[in-house]
Design a protein around this motif. Structure first.
Motif, PDB file in Angstrom:
ATOM      1  N   TYR A 217     -10.098   3.757   7.342  1.00  0.00           N
ATOM      2  CA  TYR A 217      -9.459   4.253   6.138  1.00  0.00           C
ATOM      3  C   TYR A 217     -10.406   4.421   4.947  1.00  0.00           C
ATOM      4  O   TYR A 217     -10.221   5.314   4.154  1.00  0.00           O
ATOM      5  CB  TYR A 217      -8.308   3.330   5.705  1.00  0.00           C
ATOM      6  CG  TYR A 217      -7.287   3.042   6.780  1.00  0.00           C
ATOM      7  CD1 TYR A 217      -7.144   3.838   7.910  1.00  0.00           C
ATOM      8  CD2 TYR A 217      -6.443   1.946   6.691  1.00  0.00           C
ATOM      9  CE1 TYR A 217      -6.203   3.560   8.890  1.00  0.00           C
ATOM     10  CE2 TYR A 217      -5.488   1.668   7.657  1.00  0.00           C
ATOM     11  CZ  TYR A 217      -5.383   2.477   8.746  1.00  0.00           C
ATOM     12  OH  TYR A 217      -4.443   2.192   9.700  1.00  0.00           O
ATOM     13  N   LEU A 218     -11.346   3.516   4.827  1.00  0.00           N
ATOM     14  CA  LEU A 218     -12.227   3.550   3.664  1.00  0.00           C
ATOM     15  C   LEU A 218     -13.471   4.363   3.973  1.00  0.00           C
ATOM     16  O   LEU A 218     -13.988   4.334   5.092  1.00  0.00           O
ATOM     17  CB  LEU A 218     -12.611   2.134   3.253  1.00  0.00           C
ATOM     18  CG  LEU A 218     -11.423   1.223   2.913  1.00  0.00           C
ATOM     19  CD1 LEU A 218     -11.912  -0.174   2.589  1.00  0.00           C
ATOM     20  CD2 LEU A 218     -10.625   1.789   1.763  1.00  0.00           C
ATOM     21  N   PRO A 219     -13.960   5.096   2.972  1.00  0.00           N
ATOM     22  CA  PRO A 219     -15.169   5.876   3.219  1.00  0.00           C
ATOM     23  C   PRO A 219     -16.361   4.977   3.535  1.00  0.00           C
ATOM     24  O   PRO A 219     -16.497   3.904   2.947  1.00  0.00           O
ATOM     25  CB  PRO A 219     -15.389   6.636   1.902  1.00  0.00           C
ATOM     26  CG  PRO A 219     -14.522   5.991   0.899  1.00  0.00           C
ATOM     27  CD  PRO A 219     -13.470   5.196   1.620  1.00  0.00           C
ATOM     28  N   SER A 220     -17.149   5.404   4.481  1.00  0.00           N
ATOM     29  CA  SER A 220     -18.317   4.598   4.847  1.00  0.00           C
ATOM     30  C   SER A 220     -19.427   4.808   3.832  1.00  0.00           C
ATOM     31  O   SER A 220     -19.604   5.902   3.301  1.00  0.00           O
ATOM     32  CB  SER A 220     -18.809   4.976   6.240  1.00  0.00           C
ATOM     33  OG  SER A 220     -19.166   6.336   6.273  1.00  0.00           O
TER      34      SER A 220
ATOM     35  N   GLU B 103       0.817  -1.219   0.000  1.00  0.00           N
ATOM     36  CA  GLU B 103       0.000   0.000   0.000  1.00  0.00           C
ATOM     37  C   GLU B 103       0.849   1.266   0.000  1.00  0.00           C
ATOM     38  O   GLU B 103       0.354   2.340  -0.356  1.00  0.00           O
ATOM     39  CB  GLU B 103      -0.933   0.002   1.212  1.00  0.00           C
ATOM     40  CG  GLU B 103      -1.971  -1.086   1.118  1.00  0.00           C
ATOM     41  CD  GLU B 103      -2.824  -1.174   2.356  1.00  0.00           C
ATOM     42  OE1 GLU B 103      -4.065  -1.177   2.191  1.00  0.00           O
ATOM     43  OE2 GLU B 103      -2.278  -1.250   3.474  1.00  0.00           O
TER      44      GLU B 103
ATOM     45  N   ASP C 260       0.918   3.749  -2.947  1.00  0.00           N
ATOM     46  CA  ASP C 260      -0.161   4.707  -3.192  1.00  0.00           C
ATOM     47  C   ASP C 260      -0.066   5.957  -2.332  1.00  0.00           C
ATOM     48  O   ASP C 260      -0.920   6.838  -2.417  1.00  0.00           O
ATOM     49  CB  ASP C 260      -1.513   4.034  -2.946  1.00  0.00           C
ATOM     50  CG  ASP C 260      -1.766   2.897  -3.917  1.00  0.00           C
ATOM     51  OD1 ASP C 260      -1.336   3.005  -5.083  1.00  0.00           O
ATOM     52  OD2 ASP C 260      -2.384   1.889  -3.512  1.00  0.00           O
TER      53      ASP C 260
ATOM     54  N   PHE D 248      -5.436   7.133   1.540  1.00  0.00           N
ATOM     55  CA  PHE D 248      -6.871   7.008   1.807  1.00  0.00           C
ATOM     56  C   PHE D 248      -7.449   8.333   2.312  1.00  0.00           C
ATOM     57  O   PHE D 248      -8.421   8.349   3.047  1.00  0.00           O
ATOM     58  CB  PHE D 248      -7.170   5.910   2.832  1.00  0.00           C
ATOM     59  CG  PHE D 248      -6.464   4.618   2.596  1.00  0.00           C
ATOM     60  CD1 PHE D 248      -6.693   3.898   1.435  1.00  0.00           C
ATOM     61  CD2 PHE D 248      -5.579   4.120   3.524  1.00  0.00           C
ATOM     62  CE1 PHE D 248      -6.043   2.690   1.213  1.00  0.00           C
ATOM     63  CE2 PHE D 248      -4.925   2.914   3.313  1.00  0.00           C
ATOM     64  CZ  PHE D 248      -5.153   2.195   2.161  1.00  0.00           C
TER      65      PHE D 248
ATOM     66  N   HIS E 153      -8.822  -0.812   7.882  1.00  0.00           N
ATOM     67  CA  HIS E 153      -9.334  -0.298   6.615  1.00  0.00           C
ATOM     68  C   HIS E 153     -10.841  -0.084   6.689  1.00  0.00           C
ATOM     69  O   HIS E 153     -11.352   0.960   6.298  1.00  0.00           O
ATOM     70  CB  HIS E 153      -9.009  -1.266   5.472  1.00  0.00           C
ATOM     71  CG  HIS E 153      -7.633  -1.135   4.955  1.00  0.00           C
ATOM     72  ND1 HIS E 153      -6.531  -1.545   5.646  1.00  0.00           N
ATOM     73  CD2 HIS E 153      -7.169  -0.625   3.788  1.00  0.00           C
ATOM     74  CE1 HIS E 153      -5.449  -1.302   4.942  1.00  0.00           C
ATOM     75  NE2 HIS E 153      -5.801  -0.753   3.814  1.00  0.00           N
ATOM     76  N   LYS E 154     -11.524  -1.081   7.179  1.00  0.00           N
ATOM     77  CA  LYS E 154     -12.997  -1.019   7.231  1.00  0.00           C
ATOM     78  C   LYS E 154     -13.485   0.092   8.166  1.00  0.00           C
ATOM     79  O   LYS E 154     -14.397   0.830   7.835  1.00  0.00           O
ATOM     80  CB  LYS E 154     -13.535  -2.369   7.698  1.00  0.00           C
ATOM     81  CG  LYS E 154     -15.039  -2.439   7.746  1.00  0.00           C
ATOM     82  CD  LYS E 154     -15.500  -3.811   8.178  1.00  0.00           C
ATOM     83  CE  LYS E 154     -16.998  -3.845   8.308  1.00  0.00           C
ATOM     84  NZ  LYS E 154     -17.474  -5.139   8.794  1.00  0.00           N
TER      85      LYS E 154
END
Length: 133
Positions: free
Chosen positions: A128-131, A14, A17, A31, A124-125
């Protein structure tokens, strides 16, 4: 070092990125999160007495630069370790680097690798990741 910034739990792959936050800052973004330190686990696959090692977590390889405080420990190729430290962007075509300020030998705990994959996926869940809206 700005300790108010996140220390992201990541897979080595990762780091490709990651983008610089600005030209005048040591912070980076991934992210959409501003961070300075990365938290990784993997196997030491090569190293030198000068405190330079390569860490492989199965997704990619990252270079580790160990601090003088970490040098007394006898780090050996094949050890499974956890590292935390400031991220240093890869030069063009080179490896990303972590200037390690914490390293822990987890070799005696064979379940740690499987647990690490779950921890990174959970981070991540949750963070980091958009909901989904």
């Amino acid at each position: 070092m700005d300790y108010s910034l996140a220390a992201l739990k990541l897979f080595c792959g990762e780091l490709k990125d990651v983008r610089p936050a600005s030209a005048s800052s040591s912070a980076a973004t991934l992210f959409g999160i501003l961070f300075q330190r990365a938290w990784l686990q993997g196997v030491l696959v090569s190293g030198t007495d000068e405190g330079r090692f390569l860490l492989d977590d199965g997704s990619d390889v990252v270079e580790l630069l160990l601090s003088a405080e970490s040098q007394p420990q006898q780090w050996k190729i094949g050890m499974y370790v956890m590292v935390v430290g400031p991220y240093v962007a890869a030069p063009s075509g080179g490896l990303s680097t972590i200037r390690v300020h914490k390293i822990v030998d987890l070799s005696q705990h064979p379940d740690r690798e499987a647990m690490w994959h779950l921890e990174v996926m959970e981070a991540h869940k949750l963070f980091y990741l958009p909901s989904p809206q």
